[in-house]
Design an enzyme around this catalytic site. Structure first.
Site, PDB file in Angstrom:
ATOM      1  N   HIS A  54       0.984  -1.739   0.293  1.00 37.48           N
ATOM      2  CA  HIS A  54       0.199   0.276  -0.333  1.00 37.48           C
ATOM      3  C   HIS A  54       0.909   1.149   0.186  1.00 37.48           C
ATOM      4  CE1 HIS A  54      -4.257  -1.276   1.261  1.00 37.48           C
ATOM      5  NE2 HIS A  54      -3.199  -2.399  -0.150  1.00 37.48           N
ATOM      6  N   GLU A  56       0.926   4.175   2.442  1.00 41.19           N
ATOM      7  CA  GLU A  56       1.510   4.011   3.559  1.00 41.19           C
ATOM      8  C   GLU A  56       2.474   2.934   4.118  1.00 41.19           C
ATOM      9  OE1 GLU A  56      -1.456   3.958   2.233  1.00 41.19           O
ATOM     10  OE2 GLU A  56      -2.991   4.588   3.857  1.00 41.19           O
ATOM     11  N   CYS A  91      -5.977   2.286   5.863  1.00 40.19           N
ATOM     12  CA  CYS A  91      -7.256   0.910   5.952  1.00 40.19           C
ATOM     13  C   CYS A  91      -7.039   0.194   6.978  1.00 40.19           C
ATOM     14  CB  CYS A  91      -6.778  -0.524   4.134  1.00 40.19           C
ATOM     15  SG  CYS A  91      -4.700  -1.262   4.905  1.00 40.19           S
ATOM     16  N   CYS A 101      -2.627  -1.195   7.635  1.00 39.25           N
ATOM     17  CA  CYS A 101      -1.830   0.437   7.227  1.00 39.25           C
ATOM     18  C   CYS A 101      -2.298   0.512   8.727  1.00 39.25           C
ATOM     19  CB  CYS A 101      -1.851   1.638   6.425  1.00 39.25           C
ATOM     20  SG  CYS A 101      -1.382   0.558   4.937  1.00 39.25           S
TER      21      CYS A 101
HETATM   22  N1  LIG Z   1      -5.147   3.686   2.079  1.00 30.72           N
HETATM   23  C1  LIG Z   1      -5.329   2.595   1.136  1.00 30.72           C
HETATM   24  N2  LIG Z   1      -3.982   2.567   0.436  1.00 30.72           N
HETATM   25  C2  LIG Z   1      -3.804   2.124  -0.871  1.00 30.72           C
HETATM   26  O1  LIG Z   1      -2.719   2.072  -1.331  1.00 30.72           O
HETATM   27  C3  LIG Z   1      -4.346   0.235  -0.985  1.00 30.72           C
HETATM   28  N3  LIG Z   1      -4.196  -0.022  -2.205  1.00 30.72           N
HETATM   29  C4  LIG Z   1      -5.905   0.613  -0.371  1.00 30.72           C
HETATM   30  N4  LIG Z   1      -6.378   0.072  -0.352  1.00 30.72           N
HETATM   31  C5  LIG Z   1      -7.746  -0.071   0.353  1.00 30.72           C
HETATM   32  C6  LIG Z   1      -8.562  -1.788   0.020  1.00 30.72           C
HETATM   33  O2  LIG Z   1      -9.434  -2.360   0.616  1.00 30.72           O
HETATM   34  C7  LIG Z   1      -7.857  -2.516  -0.709  1.00 30.72           C
HETATM   35  O3  LIG Z   1      -6.519  -2.175  -1.933  1.00 30.72           O
HETATM   36  C8  LIG Z   1      -8.085  -4.142  -1.017  1.00 30.72           C
HETATM   37  O4  LIG Z   1      -9.061  -4.790   0.415  1.00 30.72           O
HETATM   38  C9  LIG Z   1      -7.171  -5.142  -1.206  1.00 30.72           C
HETATM   39  O5  LIG Z   1      -6.648  -5.557  -0.451  1.00 30.72           O
HETATM   40  P1  LIG Z   1      -4.327  -5.824  -0.997  1.00 30.72           P
HETATM   41  O6  LIG Z   1      -4.398  -4.417  -1.144  1.00 30.72           O
HETATM   42  O7  LIG Z   1      -4.677  -7.008  -2.026  1.00 30.72           O
HETATM   43  O8  LIG Z   1      -3.682  -5.859  -0.028  1.00 30.72           O
HETATM   44  N5  LIG Z   1      -6.331   1.569   0.916  1.00 30.72           N
HETATM   45 ZN   LIG Z   2      -3.796  -0.317   3.834  1.00 32.45          ZN
END
Ligand SMILES: Nc1nc(=O)c(N)c(NC[C@H](O)[C@H](O)[C@H](O)COP(=O)(O)O)[nH]1
Ligand SMILES: [Zn+2]
Length: 164
Positions: A54, A56, A91, A101
């Site tokens: 992600h 963060e 998240c 995160c």
């Molecule tokens: N704040 C935040 N920063 C990120 O860089 C990102 N990709 C998400 N995304 C949140 C979303 O809820 C998740 O991307 C899905 O739940 C899939 O989970 P994964 O990313 O595959 O671990 N949220």
């Molecule tokens: Zn996250």
């Protein structure tokens, strides 16, 4: 008057634009700032660091590497006025099962004082994001930087199949 929070959120949005589009996540950009000196400690965007990372998380990974510590030890070296800007709120649950995160922020202890977010997370993947309350309960302020929601979501969902 130019708003420093909007400036940083625009920088974070430009980082998000570097993220490879994917249907199962959001393209997010994040900045770690030393709020005392107003210097950028680290930048990050979704999938920047290897693995399913992600934005963060990428900031933390990069800064830890720079200081030769593990991500878990980062709390010990961050300035005490550290603030995090992220285009989408941190998240609290991830479909992949990876450490959310919000947990990564909480394990840094009191290091991060404030989290500035561009939008609340849409409910598409994990339902209502309850991470904000976890952060606030730990004494971390969560502030919504308004005015960029539309463009942040357009970037965040660029890899998604259009809803029929
Ligand atoms: N704040 C935040 N920063 C990120 O860089 C990102 N990709 C998400 N995304 C949140 C979303 O809820 C998740 O991307 C899905 O739940 C899939 O989970 P994964 O990313 O595959 O671990 N949220
Ligand atoms: Zn996250």
């Amino acid at each position: 008057a130019p708003n420093i929070h909007v400036d940083y959120m625009q920088q974070a949005l430009n980082l998000a634009r570097k993220s490879p589009p994917k249907p199962t996540n959001y393209r997010v950009g994040a900045l770690l700032i030393d709020g005392k000196t107003n210097t950028v400690l680290a930048t990050g965007y979704t999938l920047e660091c290897e693995g399913n990372t992600h934005a963060e998380q990428s900031c933390f990974i990069k800064l830890a590497k720079e200081h030769n510590v593990t991500e878990e030890q980062l709390g010990g070296i961050l300035p005490k006025e550290t603030v995090l800007y992220t285009t989408v709120e941190p998240c609290f649950k991830r479909l992949s099962g990876n450490l959310p995160c919000v947990q990564r922020i909480l394990r840094l202890g009191k290091a991060i004082k404030t989290v500035y977010v561009g939008v609340k997370e849409p409910e598409k993947f994990v339902g209502e994001n309850t991470g904000r309350k976890q952060l606030e309960d730990a004494g971390i302020e969560v502030v919504l930087v308004e005015g960029m929601e539309k463009e942040i979501l357009e970037v965040a969902t660029a890899g998604h199949v259009p809803e029929r």
